[in-house]
Motif scaffolding. Structure first.
Motif, PDB file in Angstrom:
ATOM      1  N   GLN A 104      67.588 -25.929  53.805  1.00 30.51           N
ATOM      2  CA  GLN A 104      67.252 -24.498  53.841  1.00 30.51           C
ATOM      3  C   GLN A 104      66.623 -24.080  52.508  1.00 30.51           C
ATOM      4  OE1 GLN A 104      67.628 -22.472  56.474  1.00 30.51           O
ATOM      5  NE2 GLN A 104      69.223 -23.363  57.734  1.00 30.51           N
ATOM      6  N   ALA A 108      62.875 -22.673  51.795  1.00 35.76           N
ATOM      7  CA  ALA A 108      62.704 -21.358  51.170  1.00 35.76           C
ATOM      8  C   ALA A 108      61.847 -21.458  49.906  1.00 35.76           C
ATOM      9  CB  ALA A 108      64.058 -20.740  50.853  1.00 35.76           C
ATOM     10  N   ASP A 120      58.942 -10.582  57.079  1.00 29.17           N
ATOM     11  CA  ASP A 120      59.972 -11.148  57.949  1.00 29.17           C
ATOM     12  C   ASP A 120      59.385 -12.233  58.844  1.00 29.17           C
ATOM     13  OD1 ASP A 120      61.956  -9.566  56.880  1.00 29.17           O
ATOM     14  OD2 ASP A 120      61.973  -8.132  58.543  1.00 29.17           O
ATOM     15  N   ILE A 123      59.002 -15.418  56.874  1.00 31.74           N
ATOM     16  CA  ILE A 123      60.303 -16.059  56.694  1.00 31.74           C
ATOM     17  C   ILE A 123      60.715 -16.756  57.981  1.00 31.74           C
ATOM     18  CG2 ILE A 123      62.766 -15.649  56.274  1.00 31.74           C
ATOM     19  CD1 ILE A 123      61.880 -13.340  54.374  1.00 31.74           C
ATOM     20  N   ASP A 124      60.572 -16.059  59.102  1.00 35.84           N
ATOM     21  CA  ASP A 124      60.938 -16.660  60.388  1.00 35.84           C
ATOM     22  C   ASP A 124      60.156 -17.941  60.639  1.00 35.84           C
ATOM     23  OD1 ASP A 124      62.689 -14.575  60.836  1.00 35.84           O
ATOM     24  OD2 ASP A 124      61.377 -13.538  62.263  1.00 35.84           O
ATOM     25  N   MET A 127      61.193 -20.825  58.131  1.00 32.75           N
ATOM     26  CA  MET A 127      62.570 -21.301  58.266  1.00 32.75           C
ATOM     27  C   MET A 127      62.909 -21.754  59.681  1.00 32.75           C
ATOM     28  SD  MET A 127      63.312 -20.979  55.129  1.00 32.75           S
ATOM     29  CE  MET A 127      65.049 -21.394  55.118  1.00 32.75           C
ATOM     30  N   TYR A 137      71.978 -17.086  59.091  1.00 34.71           N
ATOM     31  CA  TYR A 137      70.562 -16.726  59.044  1.00 34.71           C
ATOM     32  C   TYR A 137      70.297 -15.378  58.371  1.00 34.71           C
ATOM     33  CZ  TYR A 137      70.104 -20.642  62.252  1.00 34.71           C
ATOM     34  OH  TYR A 137      70.150 -21.884  62.819  1.00 34.71           O
ATOM     35  N   GLN A 138      71.139 -14.400  58.575  1.00 33.01           N
ATOM     36  CA  GLN A 138      70.915 -13.093  57.940  1.00 33.01           C
ATOM     37  C   GLN A 138      71.071 -13.193  56.428  1.00 33.01           C
ATOM     38  OE1 GLN A 138      69.556 -10.563  59.485  1.00 33.01           O
ATOM     39  NE2 GLN A 138      69.590 -11.830  61.326  1.00 33.01           N
ATOM     40  N   ARG A 141      67.951 -14.946  55.066  1.00 37.65           N
ATOM     41  CA  ARG A 141      66.824 -14.005  54.971  1.00 37.65           C
ATOM     42  C   ARG A 141      66.998 -13.088  53.760  1.00 37.65           C
ATOM     43  NH1 ARG A 141      63.161 -11.970  58.506  1.00 37.65           N
ATOM     44  NH2 ARG A 141      64.223 -12.877  60.287  1.00 37.65           N
ATOM     45  N   ILE A 144      66.277 -14.989  50.542  1.00 31.11           N
ATOM     46  CA  ILE A 144      64.839 -15.226  50.342  1.00 31.11           C
ATOM     47  C   ILE A 144      64.165 -13.950  49.838  1.00 31.11           C
ATOM     48  CG2 ILE A 144      62.659 -15.737  51.522  1.00 31.11           C
ATOM     49  CD1 ILE A 144      64.315 -17.674  53.317  1.00 31.11           C
ATOM     50  N   LYS A 145      64.503 -12.833  50.439  1.00 22.86           N
ATOM     51  CA  LYS A 145      63.914 -11.558  49.990  1.00 22.86           C
ATOM     52  C   LYS A 145      64.325 -11.245  48.556  1.00 22.86           C
ATOM     53  CE  LYS A 145      63.344  -9.331  54.469  1.00 22.86           C
ATOM     54  NZ  LYS A 145      63.706  -8.164  55.293  1.00 22.86           N
TER      55      LYS A 145
END
Length: 152
Positions: A104, A108, A120, A123-124, A127, A137-138, A141, A144-145
């Motif tokens: 992961q 990233a 988003d 990212i989707d 990943m 997953y949340q 995300r 990453i942000k």
């Protein structure tokens, strides 16, 4: 004998050229951070960077990696993007069981190197090939942000 450039260091391995990079890393070079998950490039646990691109090492033969710059999870913390991602992973408490997290993180880092301000959808897409059985997953995300903001 094949010479590989791994984490900025020349390493020699004496394996068949068709040997997957994953096994040379783990079995011959003792770089065990790269994990075996599925062996079919479907889960992302084996992700490394080859010339800066996130790549599944379980299906990449040594012959395809010779002469390339290979970065494993052991080498990713040495640069600004890798450090930002790792810091965000810790801040957001992403890992649960931790098995998929090295892959992961590598995906990233690859994303943020190519798209410093990912949407988003970005990212989707980046990943999508990394599976997390724990379902973080949340948090992934959010991390990453957060890493992208730290790098801006």
């Amino acid at each position: 004998m094949t010479t590989l450039n791994i984490n900025g260091k020349a390493q020699e391995v004496d394996v068949d050229p068709s040997t997957p990079l994953l096994w040379a890393l783990r079995d011959n070079l003792d770089l065990t951070g790269t994990k075996f998950g599925c062996g079919m490039a479907a889960c992302g646990a084996c992700t490394v960077h080859i010339n800066g691109q996130a790549t599944r090492s379980c299906v990449t033969p040594i012959s395809a990696a010779a002469g390339a710059r290979i970065t494993t999870i052991e080498g990713v913390s040495g640069d600004k993007v890798g450090r930002a991602v790792l810091d965000a992973w810790i801040k957001h408490d992403v890992a649960q069981c931790g098995y998929c997290q090295n892959g992961q993180v590598m995906s990233a880092v690859g994303l943020l190197r190519n798209k410093p301000k990912p949407t988003d959808a970005d990212i989707d897409q980046a990943m999508a090939g990394n599976l997390c059985r724990c379902g973080t997953y949340q948090r992934i995300r959010a991390a990453i942000k957060d890493a992208a903001r730290a790098l801006a």
